[in-house]
Design a protein around this motif. Structure first.
Motif, short mmCIF file in Angstrom:
data_model
loop_
_atom_site.label_atom_id
_atom_site.label_comp_id
_atom_site.label_asym_id
_atom_site.label_seq_id
_atom_site.Cartn_x
_atom_site.Cartn_y
_atom_site.Cartn_z
N UNK A 1 0.84 -1.21 0.00
CA UNK A 1 0.00 0.00 0.00
C UNK A 1 0.86 1.24 0.00
N UNK A 2 1.65 1.42 -1.03
CA UNK A 2 2.47 2.62 -1.06
C UNK A 2 1.58 3.85 -1.08
N UNK A 3 1.98 4.85 -0.33
CA UNK A 3 1.16 6.05 -0.35
C UNK A 3 1.77 7.10 -1.26
N UNK A 4 2.93 6.82 -1.70
CA UNK A 4 3.60 7.82 -2.51
C UNK A 4 4.44 7.13 -3.57
N UNK A 5 4.32 7.60 -4.78
CA UNK A 5 5.16 7.06 -5.85
C UNK A 5 6.07 8.15 -6.37
N UNK B 1 8.07 9.19 -9.35
CA UNK B 1 8.25 8.85 -10.76
C UNK B 1 9.55 9.50 -11.23
N UNK C 1 10.98 4.36 5.31
CA UNK C 1 9.78 4.60 4.51
C UNK C 1 9.61 3.59 3.39
N UNK D 1 6.27 2.59 2.33
CA UNK D 1 5.27 3.61 2.03
C UNK D 1 5.56 4.35 0.74
N UNK E 1 9.75 4.61 -8.81
CA UNK E 1 9.41 4.02 -10.11
C UNK E 1 10.18 4.75 -11.21
N UNK F 1 4.02 11.61 -6.92
CA UNK F 1 2.58 11.39 -6.96
C UNK F 1 2.14 10.84 -5.62
N UNK F 2 0.99 11.12 -5.10
CA UNK F 2 -0.11 11.79 -5.78
C UNK F 2 -0.08 13.31 -5.74
N UNK F 3 0.96 13.88 -5.09
CA UNK F 3 0.95 15.33 -4.94
C UNK F 3 1.07 16.06 -6.28
N UNK G 1 9.21 13.66 1.83
CA UNK G 1 8.54 12.37 1.91
C UNK G 1 8.21 11.98 3.33
N UNK G 2 9.08 12.39 4.26
CA UNK G 2 8.77 12.05 5.65
C UNK G 2 7.88 13.12 6.25
#
Lengths: 582, 127, 603
Positions: C3-7, C9, C37, C40, C44, C61-63, C83-84
């Motif tokens: 369940x990553x909350x942040x990718x 890219x 982290x 989380x 990619x 992402x998703x920001x 990120x943290x």
């Protein structure tokens, strides 16, 4: 059929006809360079540009490969087309100023010179691709191709090296419109001395300039069609359609009454004479090779040249190579002294070179021969009495560098000499053909000690043989020159003609009694003259009277007593014994 | 990997949808866990882990979880803001791991604001 | 799935990779692990994002936060802060030129805002080496639709009505090409599909980008095309100089084959389609379709005259449909969303979008996809961010070495096939080189001719000899040796080559010359008559002079130029004005560059 308008004329042509084809049929000239009726159009030169209106749009197209479509309007000499043609010609003229065909075309178009700077005045290749297309698509040899891109494009063999796939057919040179291709350059051969015939041999050639009949033949070993079923370019260009690849050798049986054997001679193979360097050194030639070199139909057009293409400054001619020699042939080959002098004379005529002749004796026995010898002396040919012992390229002094050195004993002067020359000609012994004994056996003629065919009597019957009706003429019997050969030939012909319709047989010959013969065929094995054959139908052996020499071997060998000898039958022999003893 | 049938394509799509939604930034809900120094000191990281585990349990694919810096109300950390598309954002304070799980189930999945844990219903939207 | 909350890219197109984006990825992963982290935050790698001059870049992402010009040293701070702790790092964000405030999100940056991504729909959003991610974004749905809900004729009709035109340069209607290929000897012979990935224009990287970011879009497009025309075999001709794209392409093909999306009995529908990849060998001319086919067949890569066209007689004499990479990439989405949707984008005659590589004297250099019909002005100023250093716009060159220059007066030209051709240029494969007042248009023509002359295959006279001679004349002019006759000859030659060359390379090689002559003739004339280069680019024509006043009052005769001059052509003493001896001057320009007081100027 397709309707169109060509230079304001309505025309109707078959579908697929190109503008160029239609124009040529109607006598309209469109200049071309890379087009040839026998090859697929390439449309690279862009000289044959014509203006075409198709479906309402006007365009410049190449006439050689554009097919005429319904309703096309073609102007072969419109302003636009001419302008394009002229520009392309100017460009080509600057690229290949050495090409005559461009100059001619320019003259017709009213162009005097090209506005572009020239890099190579001698360049002839216009990159039309005719040579490549012939070699690839028609001949199928794939020996040459275009290499490099853009302005560096040129025609070459792979890596510019001598190609093993080139069959020296010469098609590329034939199709080249500017003479830019020459066989020499392609195969890397300048002059090849060591083969007869000299030079690269092609699949279709006239054997030599003076051959009779003076027409080309197809060498089945070299001809591509026999290998790949392709090419047949020769058939396409032969107007009288005189070429037939399907021809086969025919074996014809002829019934003969008499025969004249005139199978000629060979020259001794002197490659194993290490001391003369034939086959090892460039520029050591045998007599026939030099003869070919001097011939106007030869590889140099008659010029006397060394292998590297230069003129020799000095030549040596060595007599008696293998003749009068207990290691090879004891006899004198009779013709060499005279032709050696002829060579010297030709050299003096064609070049300024010095000539040295190394001889044992000068045999100038014939009509006008001695006079010719004197003339050679006057022409300052150096005659050195002493058989040359060695030809070498090991220089001992600076003057000998790069030359062939002939070492001999000058017996008249009394010391050993080393003479540096550029070219050496050897006069090898005249020997009979390799297959002379087989030929002899066929006709029942034996060989004399020297290996030539044996005449009936060396003084009184030099033309006849022990088989009546079989005659000899020329050098198969012994070395002789042209006058003597001609005389002997005429003599043999005369002998044949005077025979009438009968030949004389030996009275003492053998006969086989059919009743007694069991068909064991031992007699056939022992007959030295191949005079007995087996009759498959009757299953008995039979003697060929004309071949039988009456030696009696079959009589002795026959186990059933079927073979008897005329004049020597058992009864006769016993009768003789009786008569002698009683 | 076995050769796919048409149904399999749809299955893969479903499975990876969570991914695509996340990258498109398109989600029904956005939960911001405040992670300023105060937040982290108060245990915001554990809140985050619990939340993510809960999400995985329910196999959720349309919720975006993100962090932000200090919201300003340091004494009430750990804090989280829940924004549902079309609704006002709700700030939750004094969180524990149990509370965030309850908020997730009741508010995010159920649609009901857990007023007991909420500080205020705000107006500043980030989603 | 975790369940990553942040990718994150991270762009891994060739440009960013060569700028060490893989290293950045490694450091990112290390730092993320350090901060605990790793469950989380996922890292990619994607294909090219397009904003290449600002690489290495990363989108969070998703920001939607956009980071650029990343260095390894930036990463620890970035990971901790954003990120943290959730506080995006302003220093690594994009700041538009002439402005101070950074723009955090990608969608708000002008460069991205005005683009419409269709061929590049998946850029920056998927890892191109994971087929599942392509499938997740509707991948291969179009193929399913084409195989199960449409007949080959339906597919062709759809592509025709969409108005898609070849994106390789010529702009031939794609649907029509498919129809003709299908009609050729229908059902009787084997047919082929070819993808032209030879992209030879210097500076063009649209196709490379597509293959690196989204290779499956091309494969899916080709499969649909194969179904439509009745082919079972496809070839991709990719230029040798694209190793990363080749690697991604091969991986994509392998994965597609494993999933049974390529090969025999695709998706159990009985449809067979197989793709081979063929690597080029460094010849621009092999981008021309008949030369490409020759190269595929193993023959010398030179074009042959047409007709017959490849749709009738192509690869090994069989009907062959060749399309460009970008064209293929557009096909799946046309089938999915429908031709009506597609035809609503763009102009009357040019539908859809086009990918351009925007380079040269422009602030925002990179790859952009815009709807047809957008004005040149919008591309240069809105998306491109205008000319750097406040310089004046002069021209934009479109279509690479086959195209021409669009001057300032035509800035409001809508960008589509017809307008560009009418202006003397062409759409080409999408290269756009922006030029400012410091560009010499004669030199530009010379530059492009150098390229076409080198790449000419040499078969036909006008191209082989004509480009060589045009280059000769242009070089003469840039060296101050041009005459009026030269100019005349140049123009005449250019016109004739254009009309009589055999293939597209030769026919379009004179375009740069003809357009610069059309719009910038005065520059040529200045070079010839005054022997001067207005943009000071043609070094041989520059006359360097020292302003004695500035030299003394500002520089005090410092003598730096004198020391730096390689020819010893400058004379002078301290506190006295220095002088350049013109006959010794080799015009290297070093003195001009080293003078801190700007005392040296070019006349």
């Amino acid at each position: 059929m397709v309707k169109a308008i060509l230079d304001k004329q309505s025309i109707e042509v078959e579908e697929g006809t190109t503008i160029l084809e239609a124009a040529t049929e109607r006598g309209i000239t469109i200049p071309t360079l890379c087009y040839h009726p026998l090859l697929e159009p390439y449309s690279a030169c862009r000289i044959c540009m014509v203006e075409v209106e198709e479906r309402g749009k006007k365009d410049l197209r190449t006439a050689c490969n554009t097919a005429i479509t319904e309703g096309m309007v073609i102007e072969t000499s419109s302003e636009n087309a001419i302008r394009a043609r002229r520009m392309n010609l100017e460009l080509l003229m600057a690229q290949a100023p050495g090409a005559e065909v461009l100059k001619e075309m320019a003259f017709e178009m009213g162009i005097t010179k090209s506005r572009f700077p020239v890099t190579d005045e001698t360049e002839k290749c216009i990159l039309c691709g005719l040579c490549v297309r012939v070699c690839e698509d028609v001949v199928g040899a794939h020996a040459i191709s275009f290499v490099n891109r853009g302005a560096d494009r040129c025609v070459s063999t792979p890596y510019g090296e001598s190609s093993e796939f080139c069959i020296s057919c010469g098609a590329c040179a034939y199709f080249c419109p500017t003479g830019s291709i020459s066989l020499e350059e392609l195969t890397g051969a300048k002059i090849v001395h060591t083969e007869l015939p000299l030079g690269p041999s092609t699949a279709v050639r006239v054997p030599f300039m003076q051959s009779i009949p003076n027409v080309p033949f197809i060498d089945a070993e070299a001809c591509i069609n026999f290998k790949t079923d392709g090419c047949k370019l020769c058939e396409k260009v032969c107007e009288p359609q005189a070429i037939n690849h399907e021809m086969k050798d025919e074996f014809i049986e002829v019934d003969i009454g008499t025969a004249i054997i005139a199978t000629g001679y060979e020259l001794l193979d002197v490659s194993d004479m290490q001391n003369y360097g034939y086959g090892r050194f460039d520029n050591v030639l045998s007599a026939l090779e030099f003869e070919h070199l001097c011939n106007a139909g030869g590889p140099t057009g008659g010029k006397i040249l060394l292998k590297n293409g230069e003129s020799p400054q000095s030549l040596a001619i060595i007599h008696c190579v293998g003749s009068r020699d207990k290691n090879y042939k004891r006899y004198c080959s009779r013709i060499c002294c005279m032709y050696a002098m002829k060579f010297a004379h030709l050299v003096k005529e064609k070049t300024d070179a010095d000539v040295f002749e190394f001889y044992i004796d000068i045999r100038s026995f014939g009509k006008g021969y001695e006079e010719f010898y004197n003339r050679m002396l006057e022409e300052r040919v150096n005659f050195i009495r002493g058989k040359a012992a060695e030809v070498s390229n090991a220089a001992m002094v600076p003057e000998e560098e790069g030359k062939l050195v002939v070492r001999c004993e000058d017996t008249l002067a009394g010391f050993i000499r080393r003479i540096p020359v550029d070219m050496v000609i050897l006069c090898p012994a005249v020997v009979p053909r390799e297959d002379v004994s087989e030929v002899g056996k066929l006709f029942g003629v034996t060989l004399s000690e020297d290996g030539f065919l044996k005449e009936l009597h060396p003084k009184l019957a030099p033309l006849s043989t022990s088989s009546d009706g079989i005659f000899l003429a020329g050098t198969c019997q012994s070395p002789k020159d042209i006058p003597d050969t001609v005389a002997q030939g005429a003599g043999a012909a005369g002998a044949v003609l005077s025979l009438g319709d009968a030949v004389y047989l030996e009275p003492i010959n053998s006969v086989i009694d059919e009743e007694k013969c069991v068909g064991c065929r031992i007699c056939i094995g022992v007959c030295a003259y191949d005079a007995i054959f087996f009759d498959d139908e009757k299953k008995v052996s039979k003697i060929e009277e004309t071949l039988c020499k009456g030696c009696g071997a079959c009589v002795a060998a026959c186990p059933s007593g079927a073979s008897t000898q005329n004049g020597f039958t058992d009864a006769q022999l016993l009768a003789e014994v009786e008569g002698a003893l009683i | 990997m076995t050769k796919l049938k048409i149904e399999d394509l749809a299955k893969i799509q479903e499975k990876t949808k969570r991914l695509t939604n996340l990258r498109d930034g398109a989600g029904r809900v956005k939960i911001t866990v405040h992670m300023g120094t105060c937040g982290i000191a108060a245990g915001a990281r554990n809140i985050m882990s619990s939340l993510l585990s809960e999400m995985e349990k329910h196999n959720i694919s349309d919720v975006i979880v993100t962090t932000s810096g200090c919201a300003g109300l340091c004494s009430r950390e750990p804090m989280a803001t829940v924004e549902i598309v079309g609704e006002s954002p709700v700030k939750y304070v004094d969180l524990t791991e149990a509370k965030i799980v309850e908020i997730f189930n009741k508010h995010v999945l159920g649609g009901e604001v857990v007023t007991d844990y909420a500080l205020a219903v705000g107006s500043e939207r980030t989603h | 799935m975790k369940p990553y909350r942040m990718h994150l890219m991270v762009c891994a197109g060739t440009a960013c990779v060569s700028n060490k984006s893989y290293k950045i990825k490694k450091v990112l992963e290390e730092e993320i692990k350090k901060q605990g982290l790793e469950d989380e935050v996922a890292v990619v790698t994607t294909g090219c994002n397009g904003f290449c001059a600002q690489g290495p870049l990363m989108v969070v992402q998703p920001d939607g936060v956009f980071y650029q010009l990343l260095k390894e040293e930036d990463i620890p701070h970035l990971v901790e802060e954003h990120f943290l702790k959730g506080r995006p790092v302003k220093e690594k964000m994009y700041v538009p030129p002439e402005e101070k405030m950074p723009i955090p999100t990608m969608d708000n940056i002008d460069f991205f805002k005005y683009q419409r991504l269709i061929a590049l729909r998946n850029r920056g959003l998927i890892d191109p080496e994971k087929i599942d991610e392509y499938i997740a974004r509707d991948g291969y749905n179009a193929l399913v639709k084409a195989l199960t809900e449409m007949s080959p004729d339906d597919i062709i009709r759809e592509v025709k009505t969409s108005g898609l035109r070849g994106r390789g340069g010529a702009g031939f209607p794609t649907g029509l090409k498919w129809e003709l290929t299908r009609a050729s000897e229908n059902g009787e012979v084997e047919k082929y599909i070819v993808c032209n990935a030879d992209e030879g224009d210097p500076g063009a990287f649209m196709d490379r980008s597509i293959i690196e970011s989204d290779p499956h879009s091309v494969l899916e497009g080709m499969a649909i095309g194969a179904r439509a025309i009745g082919a079972t075999k496809g070839f991709i001709y990719i230029r040798h100089e694209y190793p990363l794209a080749l690697e991604r392409l091969n991986k994509a093909i392998k994965q597609a084959c494993e999933y049974g999306l390529l090969g025999e009995n695709i998706l159990d529908t009985g449809f067979n389609f197989d793709v081979d990849v063929h690597r080029g060998a460094g010849a621009f001319v092999c981008g021309e379709e008949t030369a490409l086919l020759a190269a595929l067949e193993g023959r010398f890569g030179e074009p042959r005259p047409r007709p017959p066209y490849p749709v009738e007689k192509g690869l090994w004499g069989k009907p062959t449909n060749i399309n460009n990479v970008e064209t293929w990439a557009n096909v799946p989405i046309i089938i999915s969303r429908g031709s009506k949707w597609f035809s609503e984008i763009g102009t009357e005659t040019s539908k859809g979008t086009k990918v351009f590589s925007l380079v040269g004297k422009i602030n925002n250099t990179g790859l952009v996809e815009v709807p047809m019909g957008i004005t040149m002005r919008d591309i240069v100023y809105k998306i491109g961010g205008g000319i750097p250093d406040g310089k004046e716009f002069k021209a934009v060159q479109t279509g690479g070495p086959s195209g021409g220059c669009i001057p300032k007066a035509l800035l409001d030209l809508p960008v589509d096939y017809e307008s560009l051709t009418d202006a003397g240029s062409m759409m080409g494969s999408g290269g756009m080189v922006v030029m400012d007042e410091e560009t010499c248009m004669v030199d530009v023509a010379r530059y492009f001719l150098t390229f076409t002359q080198d790449e000419s295959c040499g078969k036909c006279t006008p191209c082989r000899e004509g480009t060589k001679r045009m280059l000769e004349i242009l070089t003469k002019i840039t060296q101050g040796e041009g005459t009026e006759e030269d100019l005349q000859l140049l123009e005449e030659l250019a016109n004739e080559v254009k009309k009589s060359a055999l293939c597209g390379l030769g026919k379009t090689a004179p375009n740069p010359v003809l357009t610069t002559l059309r719009y910038f003739r005065d520059e040529y004339e200045t070079h010839i008559r005054e022997k001067k280069c207005p943009a000071h680019v043609c070094r041989k024509l520059n006359v360097y002079t020292i302003d004695p006043e500035i030299c003394v009052t500002k520089g005090h005769g410092c003598g730096v130029c004198m020391r730096e001059c390689p020819e010893g052509a400058i004379a002078g003493e301290k506190n006295k004005p220095h002088r350049i001896e013109q006959d010794k001057c080799i015009k290297c320009g070093v003195c001009y560059e080293v003078c801190r007081f700007k005392a040296i100027y070019i006349q």
